[in-house]
Design a protein around this motif. Sequence first.
Motif, PDB file in Angstrom:
ATOM      1  N   ARG A  96       0.833  -1.206   0.000  1.00 25.32           N
ATOM      2  CA  ARG A  96       0.000   0.000   0.000  1.00 25.32           C
ATOM      3  C   ARG A  96       0.866   1.254   0.000  1.00 25.32           C
ATOM      4  O   ARG A  96       0.553   2.242  -0.673  1.00 25.32           O
ATOM      5  N   ILE A  97       1.957   1.219   0.743  1.00 23.80           N
ATOM      6  CA  ILE A  97       2.869   2.361   0.810  1.00 23.80           C
ATOM      7  C   ILE A  97       3.493   2.611  -0.557  1.00 23.80           C
ATOM      8  O   ILE A  97       3.566   3.752  -1.026  1.00 23.80           O
TER       9      ILE A  97
ATOM     10  N   ASP B  41       2.075  12.628   3.735  1.00 23.61           N
ATOM     11  CA  ASP B  41       0.904  11.962   3.174  1.00 23.61           C
ATOM     12  C   ASP B  41       0.600  10.761   4.050  1.00 23.61           C
ATOM     13  O   ASP B  41       1.429  10.363   4.868  1.00 23.61           O
ATOM     14  N   GLU B  42      -0.579  10.197   3.886  1.00 28.78           N
ATOM     15  CA  GLU B  42      -1.025   9.113   4.765  1.00 28.78           C
ATOM     16  C   GLU B  42      -1.365   7.855   3.989  1.00 28.78           C
ATOM     17  O   GLU B  42      -1.882   7.916   2.879  1.00 28.78           O
TER      18      GLU B  42
ATOM     19  N   ILE C  90       3.940   9.272   5.646  1.00 24.35           N
ATOM     20  CA  ILE C  90       5.103   9.299   4.772  1.00 24.35           C
ATOM     21  C   ILE C  90       5.563  10.750   4.690  1.00 24.35           C
ATOM     22  O   ILE C  90       4.759  11.630   4.392  1.00 24.35           O
ATOM     23  N   THR C  91       6.832  11.002   4.944  1.00 32.43           N
ATOM     24  CA  THR C  91       7.348  12.353   4.767  1.00 32.43           C
ATOM     25  C   THR C  91       8.335  12.354   3.608  1.00 32.43           C
ATOM     26  O   THR C  91       9.087  11.399   3.398  1.00 32.43           O
ATOM     27  N   TYR C  92       8.290  13.452   2.863  1.00 33.95           N
ATOM     28  CA  TYR C  92       9.132  13.575   1.687  1.00 33.95           C
ATOM     29  C   TYR C  92       9.367  15.042   1.361  1.00 33.95           C
ATOM     30  O   TYR C  92       8.684  15.924   1.879  1.00 33.95           O
TER      31      TYR C  92
ATOM     32  N   THR D 271       4.012   4.928  11.932  1.00 35.18           N
ATOM     33  CA  THR D 271       2.693   5.221  12.503  1.00 35.18           C
ATOM     34  C   THR D 271       2.648   6.681  12.941  1.00 35.18           C
ATOM     35  O   THR D 271       3.679   7.352  13.015  1.00 35.18           O
ATOM     36  N   HIS D 272       1.463   7.137  13.252  1.00 35.59           N
ATOM     37  CA  HIS D 272       1.308   8.524  13.663  1.00 35.59           C
ATOM     38  C   HIS D 272       2.168   8.839  14.887  1.00 35.59           C
ATOM     39  O   HIS D 272       2.837   9.879  14.935  1.00 35.59           O
TER      40      HIS D 272
END
Length: 88
Positions: free
Chosen positions: A26-27, A51-52, A58-60, A76-77
């Motif tokens: 999914r990621i 994004d989630e 996910i950080t970018y 996770t959060h």
Amino acid sequence: MKTYTIEFDVDWPIYFNPIDESIKERIMKKMKKILMFPTKRHLKKSQFFVDEVGQYRITYRVFENYKTVKFYFIGTHKEYEQWYKHEF
């Protein structure tokens, strides 16, 4: 439509490798979408975007000059909050 090229921070495997295979799929699907349309929610006071994927974040960063998206963190959060505090 041309997609952006992908890069990973040196710490990316530390965050990504332990994740369950079904979540990884999914990621990766979300990452493909980000490479096509790379801007979503911008983090306050930083150059990172987030994004989630379900409960994962996910950080970018987007480097327009090079048409590159570099991924830094997935977790996770709760893990994301810890990473965010550490980075800033």
